[in-house]
Write a protein that holds these residues in place. Sequence first.
Motif, PDB file in Angstrom:
ATOM      1  N   ALA A  10       0.833  -1.204   0.000  1.00  0.00           N
ATOM      2  CA  ALA A  10       0.000   0.000   0.000  1.00  0.00           C
ATOM      3  C   ALA A  10       0.872   1.259   0.000  1.00  0.00           C
ATOM      4  CB  ALA A  10      -0.941  -0.003   1.197  1.00  0.00           C
ATOM      5  N   LEU A  11       1.972   1.217   0.717  1.00  0.00           N
ATOM      6  CA  LEU A  11       2.885   2.361   0.728  1.00  0.00           C
ATOM      7  C   LEU A  11       3.509   2.567  -0.651  1.00  0.00           C
ATOM      8  CD1 LEU A  11       4.276   4.600   2.314  1.00  0.00           C
ATOM      9  CD2 LEU A  11       6.034   2.958   2.957  1.00  0.00           C
ATOM     10  N   LEU A  12       3.905   1.474  -1.296  1.00  0.00           N
ATOM     11  CA  LEU A  12       4.448   1.576  -2.657  1.00  0.00           C
ATOM     12  C   LEU A  12       3.403   2.132  -3.619  1.00  0.00           C
ATOM     13  CD1 LEU A  12       6.435  -1.773  -2.920  1.00  0.00           C
ATOM     14  CD2 LEU A  12       7.390   0.540  -2.872  1.00  0.00           C
ATOM     15  N   GLN A  13       2.177   1.654  -3.486  1.00  0.00           N
ATOM     16  CA  GLN A  13       1.090   2.061  -4.374  1.00  0.00           C
ATOM     17  C   GLN A  13       0.627   3.486  -4.096  1.00  0.00           C
ATOM     18  OE1 GLN A  13      -2.243  -0.664  -4.286  1.00  0.00           O
ATOM     19  NE2 GLN A  13      -3.615   0.820  -5.189  1.00  0.00           N
ATOM     20  N   GLY A  14       0.627   3.889  -2.833  1.00  0.00           N
ATOM     21  CA  GLY A  14       0.030   5.171  -2.476  1.00  0.00           C
ATOM     22  C   GLY A  14       0.977   6.272  -2.059  1.00  0.00           C
ATOM     23  N   GLY A  15       2.253   5.964  -1.887  1.00  0.00           N
ATOM     24  CA  GLY A  15       3.191   6.978  -1.418  1.00  0.00           C
ATOM     25  C   GLY A  15       3.357   8.146  -2.382  1.00  0.00           C
ATOM     26  N   LEU A  16       3.664   7.841  -3.632  1.00  0.00           N
ATOM     27  CA  LEU A  16       3.828   8.915  -4.623  1.00  0.00           C
ATOM     28  C   LEU A  16       2.531   9.686  -4.858  1.00  0.00           C
ATOM     29  CD1 LEU A  16       6.212   7.134  -7.153  1.00  0.00           C
ATOM     30  CD2 LEU A  16       6.745   9.142  -5.749  1.00  0.00           C
ATOM     31  N   PRO A  17       1.381   8.993  -4.978  1.00  0.00           N
ATOM     32  CA  PRO A  17       0.141   9.761  -5.115  1.00  0.00           C
ATOM     33  C   PRO A  17      -0.128  10.693  -3.928  1.00  0.00           C
ATOM     34  CG  PRO A  17      -0.227   7.511  -5.815  1.00  0.00           C
ATOM     35  CD  PRO A  17       1.149   7.560  -5.201  1.00  0.00           C
ATOM     36  N   LEU A  18       0.155  10.221  -2.718  1.00  0.00           N
ATOM     37  CA  LEU A  18      -0.047  11.074  -1.537  1.00  0.00           C
ATOM     38  C   LEU A  18       0.830  12.315  -1.620  1.00  0.00           C
ATOM     39  CD1 LEU A  18      -1.135  11.718   1.287  1.00  0.00           C
ATOM     40  CD2 LEU A  18       0.697  10.267   2.210  1.00  0.00           C
ATOM     41  N   LEU A  19       2.099  12.126  -1.951  1.00  0.00           N
ATOM     42  CA  LEU A  19       3.001  13.272  -2.064  1.00  0.00           C
ATOM     43  C   LEU A  19       2.564  14.214  -3.188  1.00  0.00           C
ATOM     44  CD1 LEU A  19       6.419  11.461  -1.518  1.00  0.00           C
ATOM     45  CD2 LEU A  19       5.156  12.888   0.126  1.00  0.00           C
ATOM     46  N   ALA A  20       2.061  13.651  -4.287  1.00  0.00           N
ATOM     47  CA  ALA A  20       1.578  14.488  -5.387  1.00  0.00           C
ATOM     48  C   ALA A  20       0.375  15.318  -4.945  1.00  0.00           C
ATOM     49  CB  ALA A  20       1.214  13.613  -6.594  1.00  0.00           C
ATOM     50  N   VAL A  21      -0.556  14.695  -4.250  1.00  0.00           N
ATOM     51  CA  VAL A  21      -1.739  15.419  -3.760  1.00  0.00           C
ATOM     52  C   VAL A  21      -1.309  16.567  -2.843  1.00  0.00           C
ATOM     53  CG1 VAL A  21      -3.762  15.240  -2.238  1.00  0.00           C
ATOM     54  CG2 VAL A  21      -3.395  13.539  -4.037  1.00  0.00           C
ATOM     55  N   ILE A  22      -0.399  16.287  -1.932  1.00  0.00           N
ATOM     56  CA  ILE A  22       0.056  17.320  -0.993  1.00  0.00           C
ATOM     57  C   ILE A  22       0.733  18.463  -1.748  1.00  0.00           C
ATOM     58  CG2 ILE A  22       1.696  17.821   0.866  1.00  0.00           C
ATOM     59  CD1 ILE A  22       1.096  14.929   1.904  1.00  0.00           C
ATOM     60  N   ALA A  23       1.668  18.126  -2.630  1.00  0.00           N
ATOM     61  CA  ALA A  23       2.411  19.159  -3.353  1.00  0.00           C
ATOM     62  C   ALA A  23       1.477  19.993  -4.231  1.00  0.00           C
ATOM     63  CB  ALA A  23       3.511  18.523  -4.198  1.00  0.00           C
ATOM     64  N   LEU A  24       0.560  19.335  -4.926  1.00  0.00           N
ATOM     65  CA  LEU A  24      -0.356  20.084  -5.792  1.00  0.00           C
ATOM     66  C   LEU A  24      -1.339  20.924  -4.990  1.00  0.00           C
ATOM     67  CD1 LEU A  24      -0.947  17.380  -8.516  1.00  0.00           C
ATOM     68  CD2 LEU A  24       0.296  19.545  -8.782  1.00  0.00           C
ATOM     69  N   ALA A  25      -1.799  20.411  -3.854  1.00  0.00           N
ATOM     70  CA  ALA A  25      -2.708  21.188  -3.001  1.00  0.00           C
ATOM     71  C   ALA A  25      -2.005  22.433  -2.466  1.00  0.00           C
ATOM     72  CB  ALA A  25      -3.226  20.322  -1.851  1.00  0.00           C
ATOM     73  N   VAL A  26      -0.750  22.278  -2.077  1.00  0.00           N
ATOM     74  CA  VAL A  26       0.025  23.435  -1.609  1.00  0.00           C
ATOM     75  C   VAL A  26       0.219  24.428  -2.755  1.00  0.00           C
ATOM     76  CG1 VAL A  26       2.305  24.178  -0.786  1.00  0.00           C
ATOM     77  CG2 VAL A  26       1.156  22.213   0.278  1.00  0.00           C
ATOM     78  N   ALA A  27       0.534  23.912  -3.934  1.00  0.00           N
ATOM     79  CA  ALA A  27       0.753  24.801  -5.089  1.00  0.00           C
ATOM     80  C   ALA A  27      -0.509  25.578  -5.429  1.00  0.00           C
ATOM     81  CB  ALA A  27       1.200  23.972  -6.301  1.00  0.00           C
ATOM     82  N   VAL A  28      -1.645  24.918  -5.370  1.00  0.00           N
ATOM     83  CA  VAL A  28      -2.924  25.593  -5.660  1.00  0.00           C
ATOM     84  C   VAL A  28      -3.228  26.620  -4.575  1.00  0.00           C
ATOM     85  CG1 VAL A  28      -5.426  25.245  -5.809  1.00  0.00           C
ATOM     86  CG2 VAL A  28      -3.874  23.721  -7.047  1.00  0.00           C
ATOM     87  N   ALA A  29      -2.965  26.264  -3.319  1.00  0.00           N
ATOM     88  CA  ALA A  29      -3.264  27.154  -2.201  1.00  0.00           C
ATOM     89  C   ALA A  29      -2.428  28.432  -2.227  1.00  0.00           C
ATOM     90  CB  ALA A  29      -3.062  26.428  -0.873  1.00  0.00           C
ATOM     91  N   ILE A  30      -1.203  28.328  -2.689  1.00  0.00           N
ATOM     92  CA  ILE A  30      -0.324  29.516  -2.673  1.00  0.00           C
ATOM     93  C   ILE A  30      -0.385  30.305  -3.975  1.00  0.00           C
ATOM     94  CG2 ILE A  30       1.245  28.582  -0.953  1.00  0.00           C
ATOM     95  CD1 ILE A  30       3.224  27.915  -3.182  1.00  0.00           C
ATOM     96  N   SER A  31      -1.126  29.784  -4.976  1.00  0.00           N
ATOM     97  CA  SER A  31      -1.169  30.519  -6.244  1.00  0.00           C
ATOM     98  C   SER A  31      -2.298  31.537  -6.264  1.00  0.00           C
ATOM     99  CB  SER A  31      -1.339  29.564  -7.410  1.00  0.00           C
ATOM    100  OG  SER A  31      -2.576  28.888  -7.359  1.00  0.00           O
TER     101      SER A  31
END
Length: 130
Positions: free
Chosen positions: A109-130
């Motif tokens: 589950a960590l292999l499957q979901g780790g990168l997606p979780l990090l992508a969601v966080i990074a994109l949410a931060v990018a949207v929030a600060i734009s």
Amino acid sequence: MLIVGLLLAALAAAFHVFIFVLESVRWTEPATRKVFGVASEADAEVTKPLAFNQGFYNLFLAIAALLGIVLMLSGQATVGLTLIFTGVGMMLAAALVLVLSNPKMARSALLQGGLPLLAVIALAVAVAIS
């Protein structure tokens, strides 16, 4: 942060394409059976139709994320981000289902979901600060 999020989403998509290949193309191969804990070739043959279907599910999630990245980079931010969040969000949700249904699958589950979780966080931060 946006570029980091797009890169993480692309890596998550690439990983899911790899899973597609394992499940839909190489399911009965000994190395693939070992990865998924399928002991015998007979068991792999019985489960092959299920794995084939599941592999395409992973491929379609990857396509959604990759299409979103392409659209995002071509200036269609709203639809692009929507597709990226849809793709990586469902990847993350599938990883949560996996670990909740079988805690012994936490590593997978960590292999499957780790990168997606990090992508969601990074994109949410990018949207929030734009």
